[in-house]
Design an enzyme around this catalytic site. Structure first.
Site, PDB file in Angstrom:
ATOM      1  N   LYS A  89      55.575  46.990  27.120  1.00 32.94           N
ATOM      2  CA  LYS A  89      55.854  45.807  26.306  1.00 32.94           C
ATOM      3  C   LYS A  89      55.337  46.001  24.884  1.00 32.94           C
ATOM      4  CE  LYS A  89      55.997  42.589  30.158  1.00 32.94           C
ATOM      5  NZ  LYS A  89      55.279  41.574  30.907  1.00 32.94           N
ATOM      6  N   GLY A 139      61.661  61.257  31.081  1.00 35.63           N
ATOM      7  CA  GLY A 139      61.408  62.665  31.399  1.00 35.63           C
ATOM      8  C   GLY A 139      60.764  62.890  32.754  1.00 35.63           C
ATOM      9  N   SER A 167      56.296  36.381  33.617  1.00 30.99           N
ATOM     10  CA  SER A 167      55.601  36.667  32.363  1.00 30.99           C
ATOM     11  C   SER A 167      56.121  35.862  31.166  1.00 30.99           C
ATOM     12  CB  SER A 167      55.644  38.157  32.050  1.00 30.99           C
ATOM     13  OG  SER A 167      56.932  38.516  31.678  1.00 30.99           O
ATOM     14  N   PRO A 206      63.458  54.379  32.777  1.00 29.65           N
ATOM     15  CA  PRO A 206      64.448  55.460  32.791  1.00 29.65           C
ATOM     16  C   PRO A 206      64.393  56.316  31.526  1.00 29.65           C
ATOM     17  CG  PRO A 206      65.480  53.315  33.212  1.00 29.65           C
ATOM     18  CD  PRO A 206      64.079  53.049  32.802  1.00 29.65           C
TER      19      PRO A 206
END
Ligand SMILES: Nc1ncnc2c1ncn2[C@@H]1O[C@H](COP(=O)(O)OP(=O)(O)OP(=O)(O)O)[C@@H](O)[C@H]1O
EC number: 3.4.21.53
Length: 816
Positions: free
Chosen positions: A756, A395, A713, A392
Site C-alpha cells: 500500500k 519475479g 481496510s 503478480p
C-alpha cells in the site's frame, strides 16, 4: 525252505544281472517259522552297511567297495554264506569300528555274488532274522562279533486290531504303488500275495522312502504289532506327500499347457499379422527390455516392470489396451528413477546468479541464500518448502528458475491456478480411457532427473470441488514425511519425491489451505517503487525483449525519463509484467521499422511513446485534489497488489436512506454502515446537526465498478468521507489512509502495508494515516521506500477525524 511261485520286487530287477538266475522266492509263514527255529551261530562276520537297513525276509543287492567288505563277502561266499548285516550310525565313516555300528542287525544269507567291471562286487543277500551284537571280538581283517537272538513278540492270530492294521498296510501299499509312477505295477501283485504278516511289514518298511535312522528304529522294535503300527504311520505320511506332489505336478502341467496354448496362439497372430503386412510387436518389446537394463530401479519397480512387460508381450497389438499398456511401460522407462543431478552448493556463485537475474529484492535474496545454506549443512531436503508470496509480476517464478540454475538442478513448473480435480495431480487409473499420469509425474518425466527444482505456481488458487480435493493431494506432495511414497493412480506405484526441491508461489496468504501454509516457509516478495521499476526496465526487461526480438542495444535505446513515463502513464501494478509488455511494444516498433527499412528514433522520445503506446491511460491513478466534500483517498489491496482507491459520497434530499455502489463485498458494505451509525451516535462531537440524517439520503460509491472490492481496510476512509460530507469540510491535502473501524470507535490494524505504501508513492501521496499497531510494519520497510512520506498513527476514530478533516469548508459548500 519251500519254494513259492512268486518273486520279490527286488529280485525282479535283479534278473537283469543274470538272465538265467533262479527266481528268488517270497517268504511264506512256513519259511519264516523254519528260519526262526534255526539256531543262530555264536559268532558272525559283521558287514556294515552305509545307507540301508536289511529287514528279515527281504532280498536286497549291495555293492561292496571297501576292501574289508569285499574280503568278508568272498570268505563267507566260500564258506557257509551266512553273515551279520548291521547299518552304520554315520554313513560318512569310512572304516567303521565297534562304536560306529548299530547294535541291532539282521542275519543274512548270500544268494549271489557278481563281480563288476570296476572291481566292486555286488552281492545279493536275503535277511533271515534279527540279532543283537553282544561283543565285537576282532576288527581285522573284518569285524567278527558274538551275537544274541532277538525274540519277536507276535500278536495272536485272531487279534482283530492287528489284522486291521495289516489290512490297512496292504490297502495303503496298493494305493501308494498306484500313485507312484516309478514303482512297477507288478509290485502290487507281490503285495497281494504276501502271506506272512511280519514279512509284509518288513517288506513295506524296507521299500519305503525312510531315512536309515527311521528304518533302524523300525528294525529295533521287538513287538510286531507296534512295528506294524509305526510302519502304517510312515506309510500315511508318504501317501499324503505323494498326493501333494501329484497335485502340484498336475497344476504345473496345466500351467504349462496354458502357456503353450498362449504361445501357440501368439505365433499364429504373428503369422497372420505378417501375412497382412503388419509388423510384429516383438521388436518393440525387445527394445523396451534393452532400455530397461539401463534404469536404476529398485527391486520392487523392476519386478513390476517385468511383470507388466510380460503382459504386453501376451497382448494383441490390435486391441486398444495394447497402446495403453505400451504407454504405461514407456512412462516407466522415461521417468527418472534414482537419477540425480549433483548439487552445486557454492553459495557465492548462487548469490551471483540471483543478483544477475534480479534487481533489488535484497531481503528476499538474502533469505534464499540462508535457506540454501541450511540445505547445504543438513545435506537432505527435509527443510520446509519455500513459498514466495507477493503480488503478480514481481519475479517470484523467475526467482525459482534462478534458484534451480544456482543449484545446478533441472527446473520444472506447474501452475495450480484453478485446478479443481485431484486427478490432475495424482493422475487417472489406467483403466480409464485417455488416462494419464498426474502433473507431478509428468513434470518429473520432463525434468529427466529425480531431484529438480519444482515450482508450484499460484498455490493459493487451488480450489475444492466435487472432483476430490486437490489440496490434500498437494499435502502429500509437500509433506516430507509422506512424499517419499507419493502415489500416482496411473503409475500404480509410489514415487519418491523426497529429493525434489519444491518452491511454491502465491499472491495471497489467506486463501492458502492452512495445513499447506504450515508446511511452508513464507518469503514475502514485495512490489517495486517507480525508481526500481525504471532500473528493472533498463537492466533486465529491455535487454531481454531486445534479445527475444533479435535486436541489439544499438538499435533501440529507452532513457530513464522515458521508462518512468511508461511506468507512470501506462502501468498500474506492483510488479513489472505490464511494464515488460509496454517495453515489448516499443521493441516491436523498432523491429518493424528496421524490417521495413524506415527511419525511426533509436533513442525513444516522449512523442514516440505517445505514438506507439497511445496517450497515457492512467492519469487518474494520481491523487486527486481535495476540493469536493466526501471524496477521500484510501489504500487498498487489489489483484494488482497495493493500490489507491477513492471513496465518494453525496447527499440528496430524502429520508435518511443509505445506498452503497461500486461492486463492493459484504465486509466493505458493513464498514459503511458502521461509519454511518458511529457518526449518528457521535454527531455532537463532529458538530453535525442530527436532523440532517432524517432529511437526506446518503450514497457512497467506490469508482471502477467493474473491479470487485472487499475487505475491512476502507473503514477509516468511509468514515472520513461521511464526516467531510456532513460537515462540508475539506479533507487534508495529499492524504491517504487505511484501517478497519469498530462500532466502539476503535481503529484496527490491516495487512499489505508495504504494498500500500508503494502504491501511495506511485500516486504521489505525501501523508498516510494508519492504525498505531501498523507502526511496526512501517519500521520494517527500507527507508528508501519511505522517503517523502509522513505517517500519522491513530487508535480512535476521533483521532482520524482530527487529522483528516480540516476546518476549511469546501468551495460551494452545501447549506445543510
Ligand atoms: N527484480 C527483478 N529483476 C529483474 N526482472 C524481474 C524482477 N522482477 C520481475 N522481473 C521480471 O518480470 C517478469 C515477471 O516475473 P514473474 O513471472 O517471475 O512474476 P511472478 O511474481 O511469478 O508473477 P505471478 O504471481 O503472476 O506468477 C519476468 O520476466 C521477470 O524476469
Amino acid at each position: 525252505m519251500k519254494k513259492s511261485k512268486f518273486t520279490t520286487l527286488d529280485s525282479l530287477s535283479l534278473q537283469e544281472f543274470d538272465e538265467n538266475s533262479e527266481l528268488i522266492p517270497l517268504m511264506t509263514p512256513e519259511d519264516e517259522e523254519e528260519i526262526n527255529n534255526e539256531k543262530l551261530p555264536e559268532t558272525l562276520p559283521i558287514l556294515s552297511l552305509r545307507n540301508t537297513v536289511l529287514f528279515p525276509g527281504v532280498v536286497i543287492p549291495i555293492t561292496a567297495g571297501r576292501d574289508t567288505s569285499i574280503k568278508l563277502i568272498n570268505d563267507a561266499n566260500n564258506g557257509n554264506k551266512v553273515i551279520g548285516v548291521v547299518a552304520q550310525k554315520d554313513e560318512s565313516v569310512e572304516n567303521p569300528t565297534a562304536k560306529d555300528i548299530n547294535e541291532t542287525g539282521t542275519v543274512a544269507r548270500i544268494l549271489r555274488v557278481l563281480k563288476m567291471p570296476d572291481g566292486n562286487i555286488t552281492v545279493i543277500i536275503q535277511g533271515k532274522k534279527r540279532f543283537k551284537v553282544a561283543e565285537v571280538i576282532t576288527e581285522k581283517p573284518y569285524m567278527n562279533a558274538t551275537v544274541r537272538d532277538l525274540a519277536e513278540a507276535k500278536p495272536a492270530i485272531n487279534n482283530k486290531e492287528f489284522s486291521a492294521i495289516i489290512d490297512s498296510i496292504k490297502d495303503l501299499a496298493l494305493e501308494i504303488i498306484k500313485e507312484s509312477p516309478n514303482i512297477p505295477s507288478e509290485a502290487s501283485f507281490a503285495i497281494k500275495n504276501i502271506e506272512s504278516n511280519s514279512f509284509l511289514v518288513n517288506f513295506v518298511s524296507s521299500n519305503m522312502n525312510l531315512t536309515v535312522a527311521e528304518k533302524q528304529a523300525l528294525l529295533e522294535m521287538n513287538n510286531l504289532k507296534e512295528r506294524a503300527l509305526a510302519t502304517l504311520k510312515f506309510m500315511n505320511v508318504e501317501f499324503q506327500k505323494l498326493e501333494l506332489k501329484n497335485d502340484i505336478q498336475s497344476k504345473v502341467q496345466m500351467d504349462m499347457n496354458q502357456q503353450q496354448r498362449e504361445y501357440f496362439l501368439h505365433q499364429q497372430i504373428k503369422t497372420i499379422q505378417e501375412e497382412l503386412g503388419g509388423v510384429s510387436h516383438d521388436e518393440e518389446v525387445e527394445e523396451m527390455k534393452a532400455r530397461s537394463k539401463e534404469k536404476l530401479w529398485d527391486k520392487k519397480v523392476a519386478k513390476h516392470f517385468n511383470k507388466e512387460i510380460a503382459k504386453l508381450q501376451r497382448m494383441n497389438p490390435q486391441v486398444a489396451e495394447y497402446s495403453i499398456q505400451r504407454n504405461y511401460l514407456e512412462l516407466f522407462l522415461d521417468l527418472p528413477w534414482n537419477e540425480f543431478s549433483t548439487d552445486k552448493f557454492d553459495l557465492k556463485r548462487a548469490k551471483k546468479i540471483l543478483d544477475r537475474d534480479h534487481f533489488g529484492l535484497e531481503d528476499v535474496k538474502r533469505r534464499i541464500i540462508e535457506y540454501l545454506a541450511v540445505l547445504k549443512l543438513r545435506n537432505d531436503m527435509k527443510s520446509p518448502i519455500l513459498c514466495l508470496y507477493g503480488p503478480p509480476g514481481v519475479g517470484k517464478t523467475s526467482l525459482g528458475k534462478s534458484i534451480a540454475e544456482a543449484l545446478g538442478r533441472e527446473y520444472v513448473r506447474i501452475s495450480l491456478g484453478g485446478l479443481r480435480d485431484e486427478a490432475e495431480i495424482r493422475g487417472h487409473r489406467k483403466t480409464y480411457i485417455g488416462a494419464m499420469p498426474g502433473r507431478i509425474i509428468q513434470s518429473l518425466k520432463k525434468a529427466g532427473t529425480s531431484n529438480p527444482v519444482f515450482v508450484l505456481d499460484e498455490i493459493d488458487k487451488l480450489s475444492n470441488s466435487h472432483q476430490g480435493d486437490p489440496s490434500s493431494a498437494m499435502l502429500e506432495v509437500l509433506d516430507p514425511e509422506q512424499n517419499s511414497e507419493f502415489y500416482d493412480n496411473f503409475l500404480e506405484m509410489g514415487y519418491d519425491l523426497s529429493k525434489v526441491m519444491f518452491i511454491a508461489t502465491s499472491n495471497s496468504l489467506s486463501t492458502i489451505q492452512p495445513a499447506l501454509r504450515d508446511r511452508m516457509e513464507i518469503i514475502n516478495v514485495t512490489g517495486y517503487t517507480i525508481e526500481e521499476k525504471v532500473e528493472i526496465g533498463k537492466r533486465h526487461l529491455l535487454p531481454k525483449q531486445l534479445k527475444e526480438h533479435g535486436l541489439t542495444n544499438k538499435e533501440l535505446k529507452i532513457g530513464k525519463a522515458q521508462l518512468e513515463k511508461i511506468v507512470e502513464g501506462y502501468t498500474r501494478e506492483s510488479g513489472v509484467r505490464g511494464l515488460e509488455k509496454q517495453i515489448a511494444k516499443m521493441v516491436r516498433y523498432a523491429a518493424k521499422n528496421i524490417a521495413m527499412e524506415e527511419d525511426y528514433n533509436i533513442k525513444i522520445s516522449n512523442n514516440d511513446i505517445i505514438e506507439v503506446l497511445g496517450g497515457p491511460k492512467l492519469e487518474r491513478d494520481k491523487y486527486e485534489n481535495n476540493s469536493v466534500a466526501g471524496v477521500v483517498t484510501g489504500l487498498a489491496w487489489t489483484r494488482v497488489g497495493g493500490d489507491i482507491l477513492f471513496i465518494e459520497s453525496i447527499l440528496s434530499k430524502g429520508k435518511g436512506n443509505l445506498s452503497i455502489t461500486g461492486n463492493l463485498g459484504k465486509v466493505m458494505k458493513e464498514s459503511a454502515t458502521i461509519a454511518m451509525e458511529y457518526i449518528k451516535s457521535n454527531a455532537d462531537e463532529f458538530d453535525i446537526d442530527v436532523s440532517i440524517f432524517e432529511k437526506y439520503n446518503v450514497h457512497i460509491h467506490v469508482p471502477e465498478g467493474a473491479t470487485p472490492k472487499d475487505g475491512p481496510s476502507a473503514g477509516v476512509t468511509m468514515l472520513t468521507s461521511l464526516v467531510s460530507l456532513f460537515t462540508q469540510r475539506k479533507v487534508k491535502k495529499s492524504l491517504a489512509m487505511t484501517g478497519e473501524i469498530t462500532l466502539r470507535g476503535k481503529v484496527l490494524p490491516v495487512g499489505g502495508i508495504k504494498e500500500k505504501i508503494l502504491a501511495a508513492k506511485r500516486a504521489r501521496i505525501k501523508e498516510i494515516l494508519l492504525c498505531e499497531e501498523n507502526r511496526r510494519d512501517i519500521e520494517e520497510i527500507k527507508p528508501d521506500y519511505l522517503k517523502g512520506l509522513t505517517f500519522h498513527y491513530v487508535t480512535d476514530m476521533s483521532d482520524v477525524i482530527k487529522i483528516a478533516i480540516t476546518n476549511q469548508k469546501v468551495k460551494n459548500a452545501k447549506k445543510l
